[in-house]
Scaffold this motif. Structure first.
Motif, PDB file in Angstrom:
ATOM      1  N   HIS A 348      67.034  29.173  96.202  1.00 39.41           N
ATOM      2  CA  HIS A 348      66.960  28.860  97.635  1.00 39.41           C
ATOM      3  C   HIS A 348      67.990  29.670  98.417  1.00 39.41           C
ATOM      4  O   HIS A 348      67.727  30.079  99.561  1.00 39.41           O
ATOM      5  CB  HIS A 348      67.187  27.364  97.842  1.00 39.41           C
ATOM      6  CG  HIS A 348      68.545  26.892  97.410  1.00 39.41           C
ATOM      7  ND1 HIS A 348      68.881  26.711  96.072  1.00 39.41           N
ATOM      8  CD2 HIS A 348      69.655  26.574  98.134  1.00 39.41           C
ATOM      9  CE1 HIS A 348      70.141  26.296  96.012  1.00 39.41           C
ATOM     10  NE2 HIS A 348      70.634  26.210  97.236  1.00 39.41           N
ATOM     11  N   LEU A 349      69.152  29.933  97.827  1.00 37.98           N
ATOM     12  CA  LEU A 349      70.145  30.769  98.509  1.00 37.98           C
ATOM     13  C   LEU A 349      69.636  32.200  98.676  1.00 37.98           C
ATOM     14  O   LEU A 349      69.801  32.819  99.730  1.00 37.98           O
ATOM     15  CB  LEU A 349      71.458  30.764  97.731  1.00 37.98           C
ATOM     16  CG  LEU A 349      72.146  29.399  97.578  1.00 37.98           C
ATOM     17  CD1 LEU A 349      73.397  29.537  96.742  1.00 37.98           C
ATOM     18  CD2 LEU A 349      72.471  28.808  98.944  1.00 37.98           C
ATOM     19  N   ILE A 350      68.999  32.715  97.605  1.00 37.98           N
ATOM     20  CA  ILE A 350      68.450  34.072  97.673  1.00 37.98           C
ATOM     21  C   ILE A 350      67.355  34.149  98.733  1.00 37.98           C
ATOM     22  O   ILE A 350      67.290  35.110  99.519  1.00 37.98           O
ATOM     23  CB  ILE A 350      67.921  34.496  96.291  1.00 37.98           C
ATOM     24  CG1 ILE A 350      69.076  34.543  95.287  1.00 37.98           C
ATOM     25  CG2 ILE A 350      67.220  35.845  96.366  1.00 37.98           C
ATOM     26  CD1 ILE A 350      68.633  34.817  93.867  1.00 37.98           C
ATOM     27  N   GLN A 351      66.502  33.134  98.767  1.00 35.59           N
ATOM     28  CA  GLN A 351      65.439  33.119  99.775  1.00 35.59           C
ATOM     29  C   GLN A 351      66.023  33.069 101.186  1.00 35.59           C
ATOM     30  O   GLN A 351      65.532  33.734 102.099  1.00 35.59           O
ATOM     31  CB  GLN A 351      64.525  31.923  99.538  1.00 35.59           C
ATOM     32  CG  GLN A 351      63.677  32.035  98.270  1.00 35.59           C
ATOM     33  CD  GLN A 351      62.836  30.808  98.047  1.00 35.59           C
ATOM     34  OE1 GLN A 351      62.974  29.800  98.746  1.00 35.59           O
ATOM     35  NE2 GLN A 351      61.946  30.871  97.051  1.00 35.59           N
ATOM     36  N   ARG A 356      67.170  35.865 106.338  1.00 37.96           N
ATOM     37  CA  ARG A 356      68.099  36.401 107.343  1.00 37.96           C
ATOM     38  C   ARG A 356      68.037  37.924 107.399  1.00 37.96           C
ATOM     39  O   ARG A 356      68.127  38.524 108.476  1.00 37.96           O
ATOM     40  CB  ARG A 356      69.518  35.932 107.024  1.00 37.96           C
ATOM     41  CG  ARG A 356      69.756  34.467 107.381  1.00 37.96           C
ATOM     42  CD  ARG A 356      71.230  34.128 107.291  1.00 37.96           C
ATOM     43  NE  ARG A 356      71.686  34.078 105.924  1.00 37.96           N
ATOM     44  CZ  ARG A 356      71.634  32.993 105.161  1.00 37.96           C
ATOM     45  NH1 ARG A 356      71.120  31.868 105.643  1.00 37.96           N
ATOM     46  NH2 ARG A 356      72.090  33.013 103.936  1.00 37.96           N
ATOM     47  N   LEU A 357      67.840  38.560 106.246  1.00 33.50           N
ATOM     48  CA  LEU A 357      67.706  40.015 106.237  1.00 33.50           C
ATOM     49  C   LEU A 357      66.448  40.459 106.982  1.00 33.50           C
ATOM     50  O   LEU A 357      66.486  41.433 107.747  1.00 33.50           O
ATOM     51  CB  LEU A 357      67.660  40.513 104.776  1.00 33.50           C
ATOM     52  CG  LEU A 357      67.508  42.024 104.583  1.00 33.50           C
ATOM     53  CD1 LEU A 357      68.708  42.754 105.185  1.00 33.50           C
ATOM     54  CD2 LEU A 357      67.381  42.361 103.102  1.00 33.50           C
ATOM     55  N   MET A 358      65.334  39.737 106.791  1.00 34.15           N
ATOM     56  CA  MET A 358      64.108  40.072 107.505  1.00 34.15           C
ATOM     57  C   MET A 358      64.274  39.853 109.011  1.00 34.15           C
ATOM     58  O   MET A 358      63.726  40.610 109.825  1.00 34.15           O
ATOM     59  CB  MET A 358      62.945  39.230 106.966  1.00 34.15           C
ATOM     60  CG  MET A 358      62.567  39.556 105.518  1.00 34.15           C
ATOM     61  SD  MET A 358      62.113  41.288 105.308  1.00 34.15           S
ATOM     62  CE  MET A 358      60.666  41.384 106.355  1.00 34.15           C
ATOM     63  N   ASP A 360      67.081  40.255 110.668  1.00 34.06           N
ATOM     64  CA  ASP A 360      67.852  41.415 111.133  1.00 34.06           C
ATOM     65  C   ASP A 360      66.966  42.641 111.267  1.00 34.06           C
ATOM     66  O   ASP A 360      67.053  43.404 112.249  1.00 34.06           O
ATOM     67  CB  ASP A 360      69.007  41.703 110.177  1.00 34.06           C
ATOM     68  CG  ASP A 360      70.046  40.582 110.189  1.00 34.06           C
ATOM     69  OD1 ASP A 360      70.096  39.857 111.209  1.00 34.06           O
ATOM     70  OD2 ASP A 360      70.780  40.440 109.197  1.00 34.06           O
ATOM     71  N   VAL A 361      66.088  42.865 110.298  1.00 29.88           N
ATOM     72  CA  VAL A 361      65.176  44.011 110.353  1.00 29.88           C
ATOM     73  C   VAL A 361      64.234  43.888 111.551  1.00 29.88           C
ATOM     74  O   VAL A 361      63.935  44.869 112.238  1.00 29.88           O
ATOM     75  CB  VAL A 361      64.388  44.127 109.034  1.00 29.88           C
ATOM     76  CG1 VAL A 361      63.293  45.181 109.147  1.00 29.88           C
ATOM     77  CG2 VAL A 361      65.323  44.479 107.880  1.00 29.88           C
ATOM     78  N   ALA A 362      63.750  42.657 111.808  1.00 28.84           N
ATOM     79  CA  ALA A 362      62.863  42.461 112.956  1.00 28.84           C
ATOM     80  C   ALA A 362      63.584  42.761 114.271  1.00 28.84           C
ATOM     81  O   ALA A 362      63.019  43.391 115.181  1.00 28.84           O
ATOM     82  CB  ALA A 362      62.324  41.026 112.955  1.00 28.84           C
ATOM     83  N   ARG A 363      64.865  42.322 114.376  1.00 28.45           N
ATOM     84  CA  ARG A 363      65.612  42.634 115.595  1.00 28.45           C
ATOM     85  C   ARG A 363      65.846  44.126 115.740  1.00 28.45           C
ATOM     86  O   ARG A 363      65.730  44.675 116.842  1.00 28.45           O
ATOM     87  CB  ARG A 363      66.955  41.884 115.558  1.00 28.45           C
ATOM     88  CG  ARG A 363      66.840  40.408 115.897  1.00 28.45           C
ATOM     89  CD  ARG A 363      68.194  39.802 116.182  1.00 28.45           C
ATOM     90  NE  ARG A 363      69.032  39.805 114.986  1.00 28.45           N
ATOM     91  CZ  ARG A 363      69.102  38.799 114.119  1.00 28.45           C
ATOM     92  NH1 ARG A 363      68.350  37.714 114.321  1.00 28.45           N
ATOM     93  NH2 ARG A 363      69.888  38.869 113.081  1.00 28.45           N
ATOM     94  N   VAL A 364      66.144  44.814 114.631  1.00 29.69           N
ATOM     95  CA  VAL A 364      66.318  46.277 114.699  1.00 29.69           C
ATOM     96  C   VAL A 364      65.022  46.949 115.138  1.00 29.69           C
ATOM     97  O   VAL A 364      65.020  47.859 115.984  1.00 29.69           O
ATOM     98  CB  VAL A 364      66.792  46.808 113.324  1.00 29.69           C
ATOM     99  CG1 VAL A 364      66.758  48.328 113.311  1.00 29.69           C
ATOM    100  CG2 VAL A 364      68.204  46.330 113.022  1.00 29.69           C
TER     101      VAL A 364
END
Length: 448
Positions: A348-351, A356-358, A360-364
């Protein structure tokens, strides 16, 4: 002659009614001297006989001592041969261990290099796309520097691992020299087997996943207790080293001695298996199978080659006999199980990190699209400005040409008419001399 008889007949002493003459005294002295001489001869004969008996006994003792010394020398030669065989076996095991460590390090290095190559390739492709679309060089440089730092850290870790492996190999080479003294004592031999088992378990499992000399509910204390994940019962491991019986088998010359030694060896193994089965298999507290660790590959091979009945009996008693290599393989399997359990716990931590990484990518991506819209709008505005300036330049040039063509000359005749074309001809080169006007005229002509 008569004088001698007279002298010998003279009385010397008187004892009661008897008269002792000189002849009697001399005869008694001669007899006494003869008796003493005979006694001296008998004493000398007895002394010579005693010396001969002592010499014979000394020779017998010398022969017995020589026979014992020959037996001691033969035992020493046999012991040297056995120690040479043991040294060869441990040398082969050391070579195999070195080769196995080298192969694993090479495989690990290859996998890490391949992974790093793939990550580097993917990173460079991503950076190239970002450079083509956005020309954001600072972000790419930051990623490359971070990746280079990780590569340096990874190289340092690999160097540390190699140094530790080399140190372990050198330590093992030093310990082989002390093996003879360790195996000659039963207590040190047991400690050697337990320490080898502890080293294998400690190297393969994380701290906290095992416990040495743990006390069970029945008061028994196995050498090692491996804690299984998800609340499963623990696995008991006990080290046994039946070296004396095995040495008796190797040293037996005849078939009878071989049979007696084999029976003793079988009896020792059965006692160890029974003790492990009775003490360490507890329902709900330990696994239904326990490990009996034999710290010698040669003893393990002897058991499986010539005592197959003991192996089957141990299986029926739910006791598995393992060698160092099999214990290492089992520990690796347990390590994989523990790692999978930890991965499931951290899933669950990895997910969450991936989500959160996705984000950040969406905001970029959103910001890049906005920047692209701004760039497109700026380019369109520049094109509109260029069109307007070209039109203004064209009109200014036309006005300039009209001013040259309408200049009064003072003559209204044919000469005046001939000067007008000349003026126009002069106006052409003046327009060509204006570089800015020429550039703008070309743009206008292209638009027309």
């Amino acid at each position: 002659m008569n004088d001698l008889s007279t002298i010998l007949s003279e009385p010397v002493a008187r004892l009661g009614a008897s008269t002792i003459t000189l002849g009697h005294a001399l005869a008694f002295g001669a007899l006494l001297f003869l008796g003493l001489f005979v006694a001296l001869v008998v004493a000398l004969w007895r002394s010579a006989k005693a010396r001969a008996v002592a010499a014979a006994e000394a020779a017998d003792h010398a022969r017995d001592a020589e026979a014992r010394m020959a037996g001691i020398l033969q035992s020493q030669a046999e012991m040297q041969g056995r120690m040479g065989a043991i040294a060869e076996v441990f040398g082969a095991r050391q070579a195999e261990l070195t080769q196995s460590i080298g192969q694993r390090l090479d495989a690990m290095t290859g996998r890490i290099g391949q992974t790093m190559t793939e990550q580097t390739k993917s990173t460079h492709e991503s950076l190239a796309k970002l450079q083509e679309r956005l020309a954001i060089i600072d972000v790419a440089q930051g990623n490359i520097q971070s990746l280079a730092g990780q590569v340096v850290q990874l190289q340092a870790i690999l160097s540390a691992i190699i140094d530790v492996a080399q140190g372990n190999i050198q330590s093992l080479a030093g310990q082989v020299v002390q093996l003879q003294a360790i195996l000659s004592n039963k207590q040190t031999r047991g400690a050697f087997g337990q320490s080898r088992m502890e080293a294998i378990v400690a190297d393969g499992l994380p701290h906290g996943a095992y416990e040495f000399q743990a006390t069970l509910s029945n008061g028994s204390r196995p050498d090692c207790l491996v804690k299984m994940p998800n609340g499963a019962p623990s696995l008991a491991i006990d080290a046994k080293f039946p070296l004396e019986a095995w040495n008796a088998i190797r040293a037996a010359d005849g078939a009878d001695l071989q049979k007696v030694a084999a029976q003793a060896f079988r009896r020792d193994i059965e006692i160890h298996v029974r003790d492990i089965s009775e003490k360490y298999l507890i329902q709900g507290e330990t696994q239904d199978t326990a490990f009996m660790f034999v710290p010698s590959e040669s003893v393990f091979a002897e058991i499986h080659e010539n005592f197959e009945a003991i192996v089957h009996k141990a299986h029926r008693a739910r006791v598995v006999i393992v060698s160092p290599s099999l214990l290492m393989l089992s520990i690796q399997v347990i390590q994989a199980i523990l790692k999978d359990a930890r991965m499931r716990e951290q899933a669950h931590l990895i997910q969450g990190e991936v989500i959160r990484l996705m984000e950040d990518v969406a905001r970029v991506d959103e910001r890049v699209r906005k920047l692209q819209v701004h760039f497109g709008q700026s380019a369109k505005d520049i094109d509109d400005i260029l069109v307007s300036t070209s039109k203004v330049t064209k009109r200014g040039q036309k006005i300039e040409a009209l001013e040259f063509g309408a200049q009064p000359d003072g003559d209204a005749g044919p000469d005046g008419a001939s000067r007008a074309p000349a003026a126009k001809a002069d106006a052409g080169p003046r327009v060509a001399d204006s570089k800015t006007g020429q550039l703008r005229l070309r743009v206008v002509e292209g638009d027309d």
